[in-house]
Design an enzyme around this catalytic site. Structure first.
Site, short mmCIF file in Angstrom:
data_model
loop_
_atom_site.label_atom_id
_atom_site.label_comp_id
_atom_site.label_asym_id
_atom_site.label_seq_id
_atom_site.Cartn_x
_atom_site.Cartn_y
_atom_site.Cartn_z
N GLY A 74 12.00 -7.89 35.61
CA GLY A 74 13.28 -7.40 36.13
C GLY A 74 14.34 -7.48 35.03
N GLY A 75 15.57 -7.79 35.43
CA GLY A 75 16.69 -7.83 34.49
C GLY A 75 16.46 -8.82 33.36
N GLU A 84 -0.16 4.02 10.17
CA GLU A 84 -1.60 4.07 9.88
C GLU A 84 -2.22 5.34 10.49
OE1 GLU A 84 -3.67 0.69 9.16
OE2 GLU A 84 -1.88 -0.52 8.83
N THR A 122 -0.45 8.73 12.78
CA THR A 122 0.12 8.80 14.13
C THR A 122 -1.02 8.99 15.14
OG1 THR A 122 0.32 11.20 14.11
CG2 THR A 122 2.20 9.96 13.23
N PHE A 134 0.88 -1.18 0.00
CA PHE A 134 0.00 0.00 0.00
C PHE A 134 0.91 1.22 0.00
CE2 PHE A 134 -2.15 3.21 2.68
CZ PHE A 134 -3.41 3.26 2.12
N GLN A 181 1.44 -7.16 46.56
CA GLN A 181 0.33 -6.30 46.12
C GLN A 181 0.71 -5.39 44.95
OE1 GLN A 181 -1.20 -4.27 49.56
NE2 GLN A 181 -2.30 -6.08 50.26
C1 LIG Z 1 7.55 0.46 9.92
C2 LIG Z 1 6.67 1.38 9.12
C3 LIG Z 1 5.86 0.85 8.14
C4 LIG Z 1 5.05 1.70 7.36
N1 LIG Z 1 4.28 1.17 6.35
C5 LIG Z 1 3.65 1.99 5.50
C6 LIG Z 1 2.99 1.47 4.34
O1 LIG Z 1 2.94 0.26 4.12
N2 LIG Z 1 2.41 2.35 3.48
C7 LIG Z 1 2.42 3.69 3.68
O2 LIG Z 1 1.89 4.42 2.85
N3 LIG Z 1 3.04 4.22 4.78
C8 LIG Z 1 3.65 3.40 5.68
N4 LIG Z 1 4.30 3.92 6.78
C9 LIG Z 1 4.33 5.37 6.96
C10 LIG Z 1 3.52 5.87 8.14
O3 LIG Z 1 2.16 5.75 7.88
C11 LIG Z 1 3.99 7.31 8.42
O4 LIG Z 1 5.28 7.20 9.00
C12 LIG Z 1 3.03 8.07 9.32
O5 LIG Z 1 1.84 8.35 8.65
C13 LIG Z 1 3.62 9.38 9.82
O6 LIG Z 1 4.17 10.14 8.80
P1 LIG Z 1 5.67 10.71 8.97
O7 LIG Z 1 6.52 9.58 9.38
O8 LIG Z 1 6.02 11.44 7.74
O9 LIG Z 1 5.60 11.70 10.20
P2 LIG Z 1 5.14 13.30 10.18
O10 LIG Z 1 3.86 13.45 9.46
O11 LIG Z 1 6.30 14.10 9.75
O12 LIG Z 1 4.90 13.50 11.73
C14 LIG Z 1 5.96 13.75 12.67
C15 LIG Z 1 5.30 14.15 14.00
O13 LIG Z 1 4.52 15.33 13.82
C16 LIG Z 1 3.19 15.09 14.26
N5 LIG Z 1 2.24 15.86 13.45
C17 LIG Z 1 2.12 15.91 12.10
N6 LIG Z 1 1.08 16.71 11.74
C18 LIG Z 1 0.52 17.14 12.89
C19 LIG Z 1 -0.58 18.00 13.20
N7 LIG Z 1 -1.35 18.52 12.25
N8 LIG Z 1 -0.86 18.23 14.50
C20 LIG Z 1 -0.12 17.68 15.48
N9 LIG Z 1 0.94 16.87 15.26
C21 LIG Z 1 1.25 16.60 13.99
C22 LIG Z 1 2.99 13.60 14.09
O14 LIG Z 1 1.93 13.12 14.89
C23 LIG Z 1 4.35 13.08 14.54
O15 LIG Z 1 4.40 13.05 15.93
C24 LIG Z 1 5.07 3.09 7.61
C25 LIG Z 1 5.86 3.60 8.62
C26 LIG Z 1 6.66 2.78 9.38
C27 LIG Z 1 7.53 3.37 10.45
#
Ligand SMILES: Cc1cc2nc3c(=O)[nH]c(=O)nc-3n(C[C@H](O)[C@H](O)[C@H](O)COP(=O)(O)OP(=O)(O)OC[C@H]3O[C@@H](n4cnc5c(N)ncnc54)[C@H](O)[C@@H]3O)c2cc1C
Length: 379
Positions: free
Chosen positions: A334-335, A358, A360, A119, A274
């Site tokens: 623990g450890g 999917e 953040t 995807f 507890q």
């Molecule tokens: C292991 C892995 C697998 C993945 N697989 C897929 C995949 O199969 N297909 C795909 O399309 N993507 C995939 N992704 C991408 C993933 O969906 C993105 O990493 C995610 O959507 C965040 O985008 P970014 O990393 O660019 O972070 P950014 O968008 O740059 O965000 C960085 C920080 O800023 C915050 N932020 C951004 N905008 C706002 C806002 N408006 N208000 C407040 N905070 C905000 C975010 O919450 C985060 O804390 C994958 C990522 C990883 C790590």
């Protein structure tokens, strides 16, 4: 309809498979290698097409059976992620939006696990703000030429089929995005992204579309419908991720319970203290709350109603709970918890990404906020 027997069966099947797999998986995790033999075994067991109709190569079970599978596999994040990318992020939109010809061509090999799918939404400059993606699709004769880069793509280096989101009409913003079914043999290139904190046996890559031509019958849905397809796919994906997170919490509790009953300090099993029981109670409460939120979202989805709010609530809570529970499991061990052999360390590493992908968890809060207030804090 809730089919208890079906769910028991698939849970038992997953447990039997994991008994075989858990001795082998650590080698792949240590090397960051994709576990092809385990993928082939999951394919033989029919785990790639759980809710796909039998006529299209699937097991013909329901969404509940699929969630039961993801809960069982949740403690083994790399394997859970392979199953959910294929089913939630690729098969699910194909079944929902594909033409008969597209379904006939792509669904059976994907559902049988003979080929893997990916995807492709995220780009280096477009993460949370996915609608700002820059990949372009230009009309060219009887088809389109795709140009752009995708990053963090699960299965990027192992997939044969890519669901790619590209702009056909940049002027229209999100409404100018179209979804395409692209095959590796069309000319897709990829490079691995190594060095992940968790999900170390799951593949992640960058995907390059350098002038890749696809015929016009590869559009999934209609031109301009891509962002809607992406968002509805992510709603389903979030429920699956919540189920996987339930699996992490479940496994964390199992590991912790086994240890505290066995290990003695101050002349008593740790389980008799507890403070230890309080931690176990918190773990159990958050596990069950995660499960109920997941099932609430699934029930809403299956009712045919809009379930964006419920999917985000489940993803937000269950992923945070999984992180807390993995942390607590290590604390109770623990450890010993600091060593890979005891599995809690892997849970802790694997849980971390659940708050990031999917959408953040900040984005989940903004979605929930928008659902509650009717006001979108982001575009
Ligand atoms: C292991 C892995 C697998 C993945 N697989 C897929 C995949 O199969 N297909 C795909 O399309 N993507 C995939 N992704 C991408 C993933 O969906 C993105 O990493 C995610 O959507 C965040 O985008 P970014 O990393 O660019 O972070 P950014 O968008 O740059 O965000 C960085 C920080 O800023 C915050 N932020 C951004 N905008 C706002 C806002 N408006 N208000 C407040 N905070 C905000 C975010 O919450 C985060 O804390 C994958 C990522 C990883 C790590």
């Amino acid at each position: 309809m809730w089919k208890e027997a079906e769910q028991k069966e698939i849970r038992a099947l997953a447990r039997r498979f994991l008994e075989e797999a858990k001795g082998v998986l650590p080698e792949y995790e240590a090397k960051e290698a994709f576990p092809w033999p385990l993928v082939r075994r999951m394919a033989e067991l029919g785990l790639f097409g759980v809710f796909v109709p039998e006529g299209l190569g699937g097991a013909g079970l329901d969404f509940w059976a699929y969630l039961a599978l993801l809960e069982e596999m949740g403690g083994y994040g790399s394997l859970r992620s392979i199953l959910s990318v294929q089913q939630s992020l690729v098969l699910s939109p194909l079944l929902a939006y594909g033409t008969e010809a597209q379904k006939a061509r792509y669904v059976p090999p994907l559902a049988r696990g003979e080929v893997l799918g990916a995807f492709c939404l995220t780009e280096p400059e477009a993460g949370s703000d996915a609608a700002s993606l820059r990949t372009r699709a230009h009309r060219d004769g009887d088809g389109y030429v795709l140009e752009g880069q995708k990053t963090f793509i699960s299965h990027g280096n192992v997939a044969e089929v890519f669901l790619v989101f590209a702009k056909t009409d940049p002027e229209k913003g999100a409404k100018g995005i179209t979804a395409f079914l692209v095959e590796r043999k069309d000319g897709v290139r990829s490079t691995p992204l190594k060095g992940k904190l968790g999900l170390r046996a799951a593949d992640t890559g960058m995907v390059f579309l350098d002038g890749v031509w696809v015929p016009k019958d590869r559009v999934l849905g209609e031109e301009g419908m891509g962002f809607r397809i992406a968002l509805s796919t992510l709603d389903t994906g979030r429920i699956s991720l919540a189920a996987g997170s339930v699996g992490i919490s479940q496994k964390a509790l199992e590991i912790a319970l086994a240890h505290v009953k066995e290990r003695k300090q101050f002349g008593k099993p740790l389980a008799a203290f507890q403070l230890v029981q309080a931690t176990l109670a918190e773990m159990k409460a958050e596990l069950e709350a995660s499960r109920l939120l997941t099932y609430q979202a699934a029930a809403k989805k299956l009712s045919g109603a809009r379930y964006t709010l419920e999917a985000s609530l489940a993803k937000l809570f269950a992923s945070e709970a999984a992180n807390r529970n993995a942390y607590r499991a290590i604390q109770l061990l623990g450890g010993y918890g600091f060593f890979e052999e005891y599995e809690a360390a892997r849970l802790y590493r694997d849980a971390r990404v659940a708050t990031l992908y999917e959408g953040t968890n900040e984005i989940q809060k903004l979605i929930i906020g928008a659902e509650l207030t009717g006001l979108r804090a982001f575009s």
